[in-house]
Design a protein around this motif. Structure first.
Motif, PDB file in Angstrom:
ATOM      1  N   SER A   1      -8.837   0.419  -6.953  1.00 20.49           N
ATOM      2  CA  SER A   1      -7.493   1.023  -6.456  1.00 20.49           C
ATOM      3  C   SER A   1      -6.756   1.605  -7.556  1.00 20.49           C
ATOM      4  CB  SER A   1      -6.611  -0.210  -5.848  1.00 20.49           C
ATOM      5  OG  SER A   1      -7.097  -0.524  -5.008  1.00 20.49           O
TER       6      SER A   1
ATOM      7  N   HIS B   1      -3.119   2.386  -3.901  1.00 24.28           N
ATOM      8  CA  HIS B   1      -3.892   3.260  -3.159  1.00 24.28           C
ATOM      9  C   HIS B   1      -5.197   3.308  -3.370  1.00 24.28           C
ATOM     10  CE1 HIS B   1      -4.390   6.648  -0.561  1.00 24.28           C
ATOM     11  NE2 HIS B   1      -5.306   7.288  -1.753  1.00 24.28           N
TER      12      HIS B   1
ATOM     13  N   PRO C   1      -8.385   3.867   1.995  1.00 27.07           N
ATOM     14  CA  PRO C   1      -6.936   3.657   2.055  1.00 27.07           C
ATOM     15  C   PRO C   1      -6.410   2.789   3.067  1.00 27.07           C
ATOM     16  CG  PRO C   1      -7.400   5.850   2.695  1.00 27.07           C
ATOM     17  CD  PRO C   1      -8.669   5.223   2.246  1.00 27.07           C
TER      18      PRO C   1
ATOM     19  N   ASP D   1       6.929   5.988   1.998  1.00 31.38           N
ATOM     20  CA  ASP D   1       5.682   5.086   2.939  1.00 31.38           C
ATOM     21  C   ASP D   1       6.257   4.413   4.027  1.00 31.38           C
ATOM     22  OD1 ASP D   1       3.439   5.560   1.259  1.00 31.38           O
ATOM     23  OD2 ASP D   1       4.178   4.445  -0.305  1.00 31.38           O
TER      24      ASP D   1
ATOM     25  N   PRO E   1       0.800  -1.401   0.118  1.00 32.08           N
ATOM     26  CA  PRO E   1      -0.186   0.150  -0.007  1.00 32.08           C
ATOM     27  C   PRO E   1       0.897   0.969   0.018  1.00 32.08           C
ATOM     28  CG  PRO E   1       0.060  -0.921   2.340  1.00 32.08           C
ATOM     29  CD  PRO E   1       0.723  -1.822   1.365  1.00 32.08           C
ATOM     30  N   SER E   2       0.340   2.328  -0.288  1.00 30.90           N
ATOM     31  CA  SER E   2       1.200   3.540  -0.549  1.00 30.90           C
ATOM     32  C   SER E   2       0.086   4.775  -0.248  1.00 30.90           C
ATOM     33  CB  SER E   2       1.548   3.867  -1.869  1.00 30.90           C
ATOM     34  OG  SER E   2       2.275   5.214  -1.888  1.00 30.90           O
ATOM     35  N   ARG E   3       0.562   5.696   0.628  1.00 33.08           N
ATOM     36  CA  ARG E   3      -0.274   6.758   0.954  1.00 33.08           C
ATOM     37  C   ARG E   3      -0.338   7.847  -0.143  1.00 33.08           C
ATOM     38  NH1 ARG E   3       3.734   6.772   4.789  1.00 33.08           N
ATOM     39  NH2 ARG E   3       2.882   5.660   6.693  1.00 33.08           N
ATOM     40  N   ASP E   4       0.683   7.764  -1.026  1.00 37.50           N
ATOM     41  CA  ASP E   4       0.753   9.057  -1.924  1.00 37.50           C
ATOM     42  C   ASP E   4       1.663   8.129  -3.079  1.00 37.50           C
ATOM     43  OD1 ASP E   4       1.660  11.248  -3.672  1.00 37.50           O
ATOM     44  OD2 ASP E   4       1.667  12.408  -1.977  1.00 37.50           O
TER      45      ASP E   4
END
Length: 139
Positions: free
Chosen positions: A46, A64, A69, A122, A14-17
């Motif tokens: 996603s 993401h 999220p 991340d 997963p990635s925040r940004d």
């Protein structure tokens, strides 16, 4: 078993940004964007960013989901190790830092002896190892 040593590998995280992740992995490390998909706002859909070297047998998939999220939760042992077989150039470390990376001490001193650890935006850890794999002449 149908998989063998030549089977392609996908590492998904997963990635925040995804923009910050792309800056680090592509502009910083020099990986290629292999695929990109933007979510359309539908729950369960996603946004994806797949990066890697085009001729490698692996790639990194960064995910993401805007409507739900998943927070990245890397541990000190979640490492992506790239065996360079040579000293890590200061210019590469500087470029990684300019593009969102942060040089950190490794949890295990082995990696400080045999490489450099850089934290991505991340919080995941990239180790640029000066050794070769498998442990060859410089390993």
């Amino acid at each position: 078993m149908p998989a063998d040593a030549a089977a392609p590998i996908r590492l998904a995280r997963p990635s925040r940004d995804l923009g910050a992740a792309e800056e680090f992995w592509v502009s910083g490390l020099g990986l290629d964007v292999l695929y990109r998909h933007a979510a359309d706002g539908t729950p369960g859909r996603s946004s994806l960013l797949m990066v890697g070297w085009r001729d490698a047998g692996w790639h990194l998939e960064l995910v993401h989901e805007p409507t739900a999220p998943v927070e990245p939760r890397p541990t000190a042992e979640d490492l992506l190790v790239v065996y360079t077989g040579e000293p890590v150039p200061d210019s590469l470390l500087e470029r990684l830092e300019r593009h969102g990376g942060k040089r950190v001490a490794a949890h295990h001193p082995y990696w400080d002896t045999w490489g450099v650890t850089v934290q991505d935006p991340d919080g995941y850890l990239l180790v640029l190892s000066t050794r070769v794999w498998p442990n060859g002449p410089t390993g």
